[in-house]
Design a protein around this motif. Structure first.
Motif, mmCIF file in Angstrom:
data_model
loop_
_atom_site.group_PDB
_atom_site.id
_atom_site.type_symbol
_atom_site.label_atom_id
_atom_site.label_comp_id
_atom_site.label_asym_id
_atom_site.label_seq_id
_atom_site.Cartn_x
_atom_site.Cartn_y
_atom_site.Cartn_z
ATOM 1 N N UNK A 186 11.375 4.700 -3.052
ATOM 2 C CA UNK A 186 12.701 4.271 -2.826
ATOM 3 C C UNK A 186 12.992 3.628 -1.898
ATOM 4 N N UNK A 187 12.129 3.811 -0.585
ATOM 5 C CA UNK A 187 12.282 3.035 0.771
ATOM 6 C C UNK A 187 11.848 1.732 0.388
ATOM 7 N N UNK A 188 11.063 1.353 -0.494
ATOM 8 C CA UNK A 188 10.301 0.028 -0.266
ATOM 9 C C UNK A 188 10.785 -0.903 -1.533
ATOM 10 N N UNK A 189 11.503 -0.415 -2.658
ATOM 11 C CA UNK A 189 11.806 -1.010 -3.675
ATOM 12 C C UNK A 189 12.556 -2.408 -3.608
ATOM 13 N N UNK A 190 13.687 -2.265 -3.113
ATOM 14 C CA UNK A 190 14.564 -3.325 -2.741
ATOM 15 C C UNK A 190 13.895 -4.581 -1.770
ATOM 16 N N UNK A 191 13.253 -3.893 -0.758
ATOM 17 C CA UNK A 191 12.711 -4.786 0.342
ATOM 18 C C UNK A 191 11.766 -5.565 -0.492
ATOM 19 N N UNK A 192 10.879 -5.015 -1.185
ATOM 20 C CA UNK A 192 9.568 -5.727 -2.090
ATOM 21 C C UNK A 192 10.337 -6.738 -2.849
ATOM 22 N N UNK A 193 11.620 -6.610 -3.523
ATOM 23 C CA UNK A 193 12.092 -7.547 -4.329
ATOM 24 C C UNK A 193 12.795 -8.733 -3.460
ATOM 25 N N UNK A 194 13.369 -8.385 -2.289
ATOM 26 C CA UNK A 194 13.689 -9.207 -1.347
ATOM 27 C C UNK A 194 12.821 -10.280 -0.712
ATOM 28 N N UNK A 195 11.556 -9.553 -0.481
ATOM 29 C CA UNK A 195 10.627 -10.414 0.033
ATOM 30 C C UNK A 195 9.786 -11.428 -1.004
ATOM 31 N N UNK B 142 0.947 -1.248 0.139
ATOM 32 C CA UNK B 142 0.032 0.020 0.006
ATOM 33 C C UNK B 142 0.823 1.263 0.179
ATOM 34 N N UNK B 143 1.866 1.298 0.856
ATOM 35 C CA UNK B 143 2.852 2.377 0.619
ATOM 36 C C UNK B 143 3.516 2.766 -0.461
ATOM 37 N N UNK B 144 3.837 1.723 -1.171
ATOM 38 C CA UNK B 144 4.503 1.729 -2.466
ATOM 39 C C UNK B 144 3.450 2.342 -3.677
ATOM 40 N N UNK B 145 2.302 1.735 -3.465
ATOM 41 C CA UNK B 145 1.153 2.219 -4.449
ATOM 42 C C UNK B 145 0.781 3.556 -4.181
ATOM 43 N N UNK B 146 0.599 4.002 -2.901
ATOM 44 C CA UNK B 146 0.141 5.464 -2.677
ATOM 45 C C UNK B 146 1.355 6.260 -2.768
ATOM 46 N N UNK B 147 2.413 5.762 -2.851
ATOM 47 C CA UNK B 147 3.686 6.795 -3.325
ATOM 48 C C UNK B 147 3.745 7.109 -4.661
ATOM 49 N N UNK B 148 3.399 6.191 -5.597
ATOM 50 C CA UNK B 148 3.154 6.648 -7.134
ATOM 51 C C UNK B 148 2.165 7.920 -7.006
ATOM 52 N N UNK B 149 0.808 7.776 -6.347
ATOM 53 C CA UNK B 149 -0.096 8.717 -6.471
ATOM 54 C C UNK B 149 0.334 10.101 -5.872
ATOM 55 N N UNK B 150 1.396 10.147 -4.809
ATOM 56 C CA UNK B 150 1.877 11.319 -4.303
ATOM 57 C C UNK B 150 2.685 11.766 -5.437
ATOM 58 N N UNK B 151 3.560 10.968 -6.057
ATOM 59 C CA UNK B 151 4.669 11.445 -6.902
ATOM 60 C C UNK B 151 3.877 12.245 -8.026
ATOM 61 N N UNK B 152 2.670 11.609 -8.468
ATOM 62 C CA UNK B 152 2.070 12.137 -9.584
ATOM 63 C C UNK B 152 1.148 13.291 -9.265
#
Length: 495
Positions: A134-143, A94-104
Motif C-alpha cells: 500500500x505504501x508504494x502503489x500510488x508512488x510507483x504509478x506516479x513515477x 524491491x520493497x514492493x516485490x518483497x512485500x508480496x513475499x512477506x504477505x504470502x
C-alpha cells in the motif's frame, strides 16, 4: 557465493525487456500494482465474516477474536509511513516485490495457525507485507505513468481497492462455507505468487536521488505501544475489570506514550506525523472526520456478522453476501460524489454523507429483532455505504488540496494512517460496547448462549456509531474550502 551472485545477477537483469519494450508497458505496471492494492483491500474486509467462526473454533470471546482484525489494521497504521520512507531510500520496486513475499508467508502462517495467539502474530506479519504494497502503489504509478493519463491510472488503482473491499465479505463467506475459515488465508498464496512474479518481471527500476533520508524511529517506537495499549485496554476492560490495576495501568501508560510522541514529533526535524500540518483547519477536520467515517463503517462490519450468525443463525456465505451491501454502496456512490465535489465543494457532500450514514445506522438499530426484515436491513446497509461513498472523495480531496505541494506525500501518509486507525478503533470500540451490554443483559460472547441479549448489545453499539457519524457531519459543516494552498508554502517544511 556463486549462487548469491547468480540471484543478484537475475535481479539486476529485471524487469524483462519483453514487457518494458511494449507500447502498453505503463498499463502492465498499473495492472501489477492493482493486484497488490486488491489483495491488501480484500484482507482488510474478508476477516469480518470469519470472526464468529473463529470465536467458536478457538473457544474465545468476541472481544478477544477482534484482535485478528485489530492487529492487522494497527500494523498497517504504524508501518505505512515507515515503508513509504524506506522506499525513498532503498527503492520502491524491491520493497514492493518483497512485500508480496512477506504477505504470502504471513497468509500461509495464518491458515496454518494452531491457536489464536499464533493467528494474531501471523496477521501482524501479513499486514507488514500489505503495508509494503500500500505504501508504494500510488508512488510507483506516479513515477511511471505520464501526467496526461496519470489520473486514469490512479483511478484504476483506487477502483481495485474499492472492489477488493466490496468483494471481501462475499469471497470470505463463500470460502468459509465451502472450505472453512483457513481458506480465506490460503487463497492469498497463489494470487500472491502471481503478483510477486509480475512485480519482479514488470516494475521499472528505481531512480534514487541519492539524498539521505532521515526516519523518525523514536516516533514509531512511541506511537506503536501507545496504540496497542489503548486498544488492549478498550477491548479487554470488560473481561479484566475497568478499574483493575492492569487496565488502569494500560490507560495511564498509553497517555504518557501519547504525550511523549507529541513532544517528539514537535521537536524532530523529520517527524513521523508532522504536527505543523494540523495548524491547517481543513487538514485537521478532514483527517478527524475521515477517522470517524471508517470507525463507523468497520463498527457496522464488525457488529453485524455476530447478529446475523448468533441471532438469525445465517451461515458465513449468506452473512458475507449481505455485508457486501456496505462497501458496494460506497463503491457506487464514490465516483459520483467526486464529480459533484468539483461543482458544489466539499462541505455539502461531506455533511450530508455522514448524516446519511448516521441515519441509516439508526434505522438499522431500530430494525433489529428476533425476526427482522432482512430486505430492510440490506437497504439500510446499502445506505450506510452510500453515505460513506458520498463523504470520502470530497473529504480526501479537500484534505489534500489544503496542503502545500511539498507536503503532499506526508499528508497522504497521515490520511492513510487516520483511515487505518479508524478501522481499528471501530472494531475495538464496537466490540467493547457489545460485550458490556451483552453481559449486562445476561448473554455470553461465545456461541450457544441465548439470542435475546444480542439485540440490545448490537443496538446500543450502533447508537454510539450513530452519535460519532453525526459528530463527523457536524464538524463537516464548519469545513472551510482552501482557495489557495500556496499560503502554506511559506511553512519551513523541507527536511
Amino acid at each position: 557465493m556463486a549462487r548469491a551472485t547468480g540471484i543478484r545477477g537475475i535481479w539486476h537483469s529485471l524487469p524483462l525487456e519483453r514487457y518494458t519494450s511494449r507500447d502498453n508497458y505503463i498499463w502492465l505496471v498499473v495492472a501489477t500494482v492493482c493486484i497488490g492494492a486488491f489483495m491488501a483491500a480484500v484482507d482488510a474486509s474478508i476477516v469480518n465474516v470469519a470472526l464468529p467462526d473463529l470465536s467458536t473454533y478457538f473457544h474465545a470471546s468476541a472481544s478477544l477474536v477482534s484482535w485478528v482484525l485489530i492487529a492487522y489494521l494497527l500494523t498497517l497504521a504504524t508501518l505505512l509511513t515507515l515503508f513509504g520512507r524506506l522506499a525513498d531510500m532503498m527503492g520502491r520496486r524491491p520493497l514492493y516485490t518483497f512485500g508480496f513475499l512477506v504477505f504470502i508467508i504471513g497468509s500461509a502462517a495464518c491458515g496454518a495457525a494452531i491457536n489464536l495467539p499464533m493467528l494474531i502474530v501471523s496477521r501482524v506479519f501479513q499486514a507488514a507485507g500489505a503495508a509494503m504494497l500500500q505504501a508504494n502503489s500510488v508512488a510507483i504509478i506516479t513515477a511511471t505513468v505520464p501526467a496526461s493519463v496519470r489520473g486514469r491510472a490512479i483511478g484504476f488503482q483506487g477502483s481495485a481497492q474499492a472492489i477488493g473491499l466490496s468483494l471481501g465479505p462475499a469471497i470470505g463467506g463463500g470460502l468459509i462455507g465451502l472450505f472453512g475459515w483457513r481458506a480465506i488465508f490460503y487463497v492469498n498464496v497463489p494470487v500472491g505468487l502471481i503478483g510477486t512474479l509480475m512485480a519482479a518481471a514488470i516494475l521499472p527500476k528505481d531512480k534514487l536521488s541519492g539524498h539521505k533520508t532521515t526516519f523518525d524511529w523514536w516516533g514509531t517506537a512511541l506511537m506503536t505501544p501507545f496504540l496497542v495499549l489503548l486498544m488492549m485496554a478498550l477491548t479487554e476492560g470488560n473481561s479484566w475489570g475497568w478499574t483493575s490495576p492492569t487496565i488502569l495501568g494500560m490507560f495511564a501508560a498509553s497517555g504518557l506514550l501519547l504525550v511523549g510522541f507529541i513532544f517528539r514529533e514537535l521537536s524532530f526535524r523529520a517527524p513521523l506525523v508532522d504536527m505543523r500540518l494540523f495548524k491547517i483547519w481543513v487538514f485537521s477536520v478532514g483527517n478527524f472526520t475521515g477517522l470517524l467515517s471508517y470507525l463507523a463503517m468497520f463498527g457496522v462490519l464488525f457488529l453485524m456478522p455476530f447478529f446475523f450468525e448468533r441471532v438469525l443463525t445465517f451461515n458465513s456465505a449468506v452473512t458475507g453476501l449481505i455485508l457486501t451491501a456496505v462497501p458496494l454502496g460506497m463503491t457506487v456512490a464514490a465516483p459520483k460524489a467526486g464529480a459533484m465535489a468539483d461543482r458544489y465543494g466539499p462541505r455539502l457532500l461531506t455533511t450530508s454523507g455522514m448524516a446519511l450514514t448516521g441515519l441509516a445506522s439508526l434505522l438499522l438499530a431500530w430494525t433489529l429483532s428476533l425476526h427482522p426484515s432482512v430486505v430492510m436491513m440490506v437497504i439500510e446497509l446499502v445506505l450506510v455505504g452510500v453515505g460513506l461513498g458520498v463523504f470520502t472523495p470530497p473529504n480526501n480531496s479537500s484534505v489534500m488540496g489544503s496542503l502545500p505541494s511539498s507536503r503532499l506525500g506526508v499528508g497522504g501518509g497521515i490520511l492513510n494512517m487516520a483511515r487505518s486507525l479508524g478501522m481499528a478503533m471501530g472494531t475495538a470500540l464496537s466490540g467493547t460496547i457489545m460485550a458490556v451490554v451483552l453481559i449486562a443483559h445476561g448473554g455470553v460472547e461465545k456461541a450457544g448462549g441465548p439470542k435475546g441479549p444480542w439485540i440490545p448489545s448490537t443496538r446500543y453499539s450502533l447508537y454510539v456509531l450513530v452519535a460519532l457519524s453525526l459528530l463527523a457531519a457536524l464538524l463537516s459543516l464548519f469545513r472551510v474550502a482552501e482557495k489557495d494552498s500556496s499560503k502554506h508554502e511559506s511553512m519551513p517544511l523541507e527536511w
